[in-house]
Design an enzyme around this catalytic site. Structure first.
Site, PDB file in Angstrom:
ATOM      1  CG  HIS A 174      20.352  39.276  34.226  1.00  0.00           C
ATOM      2  ND1 HIS A 174      21.584  39.056  34.788  1.00  0.00           N
ATOM      3  CD2 HIS A 174      20.554  40.130  33.197  1.00  0.00           C
ATOM      4  CE1 HIS A 174      22.502  39.759  34.131  1.00  0.00           C
ATOM      5  NE2 HIS A 174      21.903  40.418  33.145  1.00  0.00           N
TER       6      HIS A 174
ATOM      7  CB  CYS B 277      22.758  38.155  31.026  1.00  0.00           C
ATOM      8  SG  CYS B 277      24.371  38.830  30.668  1.00  0.00           S
TER       9      CYS B 277
ATOM     10  CG  ASP C 157      17.012  41.486  39.126  1.00  0.00           C
ATOM     11  OD1 ASP C 157      17.191  42.714  39.080  1.00  0.00           O
ATOM     12  OD2 ASP C 157      17.526  40.693  38.315  1.00  0.00           O
TER      13      ASP C 157
ATOM     14  CE  LYS D 279      21.459  46.444  34.426  1.00  0.00           C
ATOM     15  NZ  LYS D 279      21.920  46.095  33.075  1.00  0.00           N
TER      16      LYS D 279
ATOM     17  CD  GLN E 233      16.823  46.235  32.623  1.00  0.00           C
ATOM     18  OE1 GLN E 233      16.437  47.364  32.301  1.00  0.00           O
ATOM     19  NE2 GLN E 233      18.027  45.778  32.320  1.00  0.00           N
TER      20      GLN E 233
HETATM   21  C1  PLP Z   1      16.989  42.071  35.186  1.00  0.00           C
HETATM   22  C2  PLP Z   1      18.433  42.246  35.444  1.00  0.00           C
HETATM   23  N1  PLP Z   1      18.980  41.737  36.557  1.00  0.00           N
HETATM   24  C3  PLP Z   1      20.286  41.889  36.851  1.00  0.00           C
HETATM   25  C4  PLP Z   1      21.125  42.562  35.998  1.00  0.00           C
HETATM   26  C5  PLP Z   1      22.570  42.683  36.352  1.00  0.00           C
HETATM   27  O1  PLP Z   1      22.892  44.006  36.596  1.00  0.00           O
HETATM   28  P1  PLP Z   1      24.411  44.397  36.838  1.00  0.00           P
HETATM   29  O2  PLP Z   1      25.171  43.973  35.631  1.00  0.00           O
HETATM   30  O3  PLP Z   1      24.393  45.872  37.012  1.00  0.00           O
HETATM   31  O4  PLP Z   1      24.841  43.661  38.066  1.00  0.00           O
HETATM   32  C6  PLP Z   1      20.597  43.125  34.834  1.00  0.00           C
HETATM   33  C7  PLP Z   1      21.425  43.887  33.897  1.00  0.00           C
HETATM   34  O5  PLP Z   1      21.962  43.405  32.946  1.00  0.00           O
HETATM   35  C8  PLP Z   1      19.230  42.945  34.553  1.00  0.00           C
HETATM   36  O6  PLP Z   1      18.706  43.449  33.425  1.00  0.00           O
END
Ligand code: PLP
Ligand code: PLP
Lengths: 142, 409, 409, 142
Positions: free
Chosen positions: B123, B365, B200, B226, B203
């Protein structure tokens, strides 16, 4: 919990007339510490002779709890062999964490009057300040 | 115990919403999950009964709020299988968690020529903070490639790791491919060369049991929003001894020990990293989300969602011209990505919306991953505990109708 | 129109709470305000009807959430008298807002020898970020002194400003003294030497009309939680042309234009500075708080609270041995600070808590100010729209009882 | 709002058979732009002769809306004096912001079919992409 059971007579007495306030001429240990929550501070001086706390003085600004705790602590430490003094510190902290069994803290004497502070979480740090300074000051000494 | 999603759904007020004359079919849980009543109520209750600033008040409300807030820290630690609360830093979201590591750890310990190993499926939140560090400090970025079916190509791992590798940072579960990465193996390999490992978990945490003791990583990041919790709060977990060595980052109230006009000293972690008044109500919501998910059972959640993903792969395969992205078999979680040429994912999403279906279209993203997959955008349907197989069937029907509308079959 | 606090109070659910057998008397609004039903409901409604991630979803819910979120940005701009929404960056709180300026503006534009002018009455949040910058970059910090009655000593201002001054950063309303600083004058003086000016409005926005057009500053920061809004969200307003020139700070989703594996380009402000999923529900709450305060009328709020502060000064003067801090006449807002030797503020707060009164005791995150005032800690009573003069009378009674208990009169 | 009124026949027709797709050999203006929300991109080539848009071609990846908008745009720009072309761009943007009065946008011709996109806020950016590229490309030219 009533005010009377928090601020017991012995605490008020030590607050109003703290024992061993002052400084030592040539302390073996001199340590200052503060409580980040309120800015209160303490400076603790110790003389260590023959493995004993041969003399102890403190200065500092603080509330009734912290001042009484410091004053009562100096009475406990005065003349104690270092390992015993450290054991007292450990026992006091244990009491303030609420982990002592009934009567387990009795050997500490008058200072058990501070146990009621446990009901006031932010105030526990006040009661611990002098003791933390002592532990930090003698760290590594034996 | 298996989930009973039709009973569960009653706990989510939003699921009774209608989009035009159709019931809402929410298939964008990977972007943000919906919230059960238990979570919404926990925050309302906080504001109605306990609201106060934490950590400093010598009065009842503040003590209660502090006990709650610190209690949630412990709850998070237990939930993640972390040894204690000291490693739990409350942040805004996963993105902030990773930025915190890049600043407070990266800028302190990384120098020119040091390497950070990422992957092709990250991401943006796990790419861009490292780009800044690379530009500022000359840190070198490398990337674990993926296979054509969307798994990490671990055959390349040993060649990519070396004495210069200081950090491996990778996603636990891909938000695009649904791939569940074997993070334990990557952590072990990273540690073998003396690198730290950040996972990370944005998900992963909502969809399967996470056990940091088993994973062995040094940093773990996730967002409450999430995982059925509120917006505005997330977690960086870091190994306490590493956290203790990190530089202050954002500073102010709560982070300090003593302040003079011209200098200051800092408190111990995790407090050093929580600047100003924290998201207290949101912590109450996060705590409620953890309780709620734990009561459901993460094993049951995982089983339910694995079945959904399998069902989706099976049903979507019936759509003419569909292209699916990601591993054609498990372990997978949460999301399926696809395109249905010649219909652009954006057009598809707009058409599905007319039927009440909420899916995401775009690069999710993850632009570099899109490039690797040979596209600029895909459609994504993603699932949660409340998702029904019949909603996936509605998705397929609606895609077929859209193809008809676009004159392709 | 004058406020009717007894009617207002019914809108705050927490005010019917009891502490032991006493009704809660909440006198810590400067730490965080209580929340009216309108604010709590706005967030509940968001989660029940509209919750979705913003900015990217091509479906109804996401469009609604985005319109709401961006609508609150416009609402904030109108509320502050800012020309348009482009200068409004959503952050977590005031502390983060100031850190953002120190990083994204300060680290880009300040070099060794440049000066940042602060004051002796700053909150730690407007000191510590500058300490880090001073240490890292050799930026020199200077401080406008205060007079003995707690006002800025502006006679020293011209001597402190010079061609090296690049930023003046000061508090609008002191959280300790209640002093309302003549920020317009300071801004003008700063601009005369070519410096920018940041105003920390955390304690101003809840208590009086704020008009950025009149103030003329370049940055303005505040927290929602102190102005009847939720935790987890605050605002940095910055002049759009300045914001546009600032470096990215925390980065990831939402902040980017295009991402490759090894580099990225950034979106325009304010989005460049909102990393990851924002505090969307909290924005709904902030919007509701602004509507609610605006409907009350900030002029009425100011009048009500000025009367409260005057009443508090008058009544507290009756307490033997009391020492009051701050200006003995207006303009003042929100808070009164005092000590009642020989009773330590901490003991006082604990005793007042027994009577159901919530006051703060300590350094109020302003240790250098405490030093200047010749103390380490004070007690503080702070007020909001719901505060009644009779609550101040209860405070005085309770202080007198405490003095009796401590054997002093 | 029905799908039919969003994806009107003329839009579908331009999407399926876009006009002026390709590149120019020696463009006076060559500009690429992308939509950060979806990653869609466009490359626009312009020949400017005698103050006119004498030729225009585009390439890019995108949805029906963005492709139809680009295709329809090339037809509008083709042969137009630059000031008129810029006025058309301004008018189109005004229409997409919902600020045109009834019939005000009519001179744009077929492309008014895109007005329905306004109901879909994220899609407005799709419709604007080609036009933004044009405006950026001729910035400073006259
Ligand atoms: C795998 C992953 N990492 C990071 C993020 C970023 O999360 P947040 O927007 O809550 O910071 C997301 C969510 O879009 C994600 O799916
Ligand atoms: C004057 C002032 N500035 C800054 C802050 C910090 O606000 P926050 O904790 O919301 O970041 C406060 C609140 O304590 C304050 O009173």
């Amino acid at each position: 919990m009533s005010l009377e059971s928090l601020y017991q007579e012995i605490i008020m007495e030590h607050f109003k007339a703290p024992r061993n306030r002052g400084e030592l001429g040539q302390p073996d240990v001199s340590i200052s510490m503060n409580n980040p929550f309120c800015g209160d501070d303490i400076t603790l001086h110790l003389s260590l002779k023959d493995g004993k706390v041969s003399d102890v003085k403190f200065r500092g600004r603080g509330c009734a709890i912290s001042q009484a705790s410091a004053s009562l602590m100096t009475e406990i430490l005065q003349g104690k062999p270092l390992p015993d003094a450290m054991a007292s510190a450990a026992l006091f902290k244990k009491m303030m964490r609420g982990e002592t069994k009934k009567h387990e803290a009795d050997p500490l004497g008058d200072i058990v009057a501070l146990e009621g502070v446990r009901k006031f979480p932010v105030r526990v740090k006040c009661a611990l300040l002098a003791w933390s300074a002592f532990e930090e000051g003698v760290k590594g000494k034996k | 115990m298996a989930l009973d999603p039709s009973r569960l759904r009653a706990e989510f007020p939003i699921l009774s919403r209608r989009i035009g004359d159709r019931p809402l079919v929410y298939l964008d849980t990977a972007a943000t999950s919906q919230k059960p009543r238990a979570v919404i109520d926990a925050m309302t209750r906080y504001y109605e009964q306990m609201n106060a600033n934490v950590h400093r008040g010598a009065y009842r409300l503040s003590e209660e709020a502090t006990a709650m807030y610190e209690g949630v820290r412990e709850k998070v630690a237990r939930f993640l299988g972390a040894p204690g609360p000291e490693g739990v830093v409350f942040v805004r979201n996963t993105t902030e968690a990773i930025n915190l590591v890049a600043h407070a750890w990266g800028r302190k310990f990384l120098k020119a020529g040091d390497e950070v190993l990422l992957t092709e499926m990250e991401h943006h939140s796990n790419l861009v903070p490292w780009h800044l560090l690379a530009k500022e400090r000359g840190v070198v970025l490398r990337h674990i490639p993926i296979t054509d079916d969307g798994r990490l190509d671990l055959s390349r791992l040993d060649a990519l790791l070396g004495s210069r590798t200081k950090l491996v940072s990778l996603v636990h579960v891909s938000n695009v491919l649904g791939t569940v990465n074997p993070v334990e193996d990557v952590v072990r390999a990273a540690h073998r060369v003396g690198a730290l490992c950040l996972v990370d978990g944005a998900q992963a945490v909502p969809h399967r049991p996470v056990d940091l003791a088993a994973i062995g990583c040094d940093f773990y990041a996730f967002s409450a929003h999430k995982m059925y919790g509120p917006t505005g709060i997330g977690v960086l977990w870091a190994r306490p001894e590493i956290l203790a060595g990190m530089d202050p980052f954002m500073v102010g109230g709560e982070t300090i020990l003593e302040v003079r006009l011209d200098r200051s000293t800092f408190r111990e972690a995790p407090y050093r990293f929580e600047p100003g008044t924290p998201a207290v109500a949101e912590a109450a919501g996060l705590g409620a989300a953890i309780d709620w998910l734990t009561a459901l059972g993460l094993d049951a959640v995982e089983a339910h969602e694995t079945a959904l993903v399998d069902h989706a792969w099976r049903r979507l395969a019936e759509v003419p011209g569909i292209r699916m992205y990601g591993p054609s078999s498990g372990p997978r979680a949460g999301a399926v990505c696809f395109t249905t040429d010649p219909i652009h994912p954006h057009d598809l999403a707009t058409c599905l919306d007319q039927d009440g279906l909420a899916v995401r279209a775009g690069h999710h993203c993850a632009q570099p991953l899109m490039t690797r997959l040979g596209t600029v955008a895909t459609a994504r349907a993603s699932f949660g505990v409340y998702t029904l197989p019949s909603e996936i069937d509605l998705l397929v029907d609606s895609i077929l109708r859209t193809r008809e509308f676009f004159g392709c079959r």
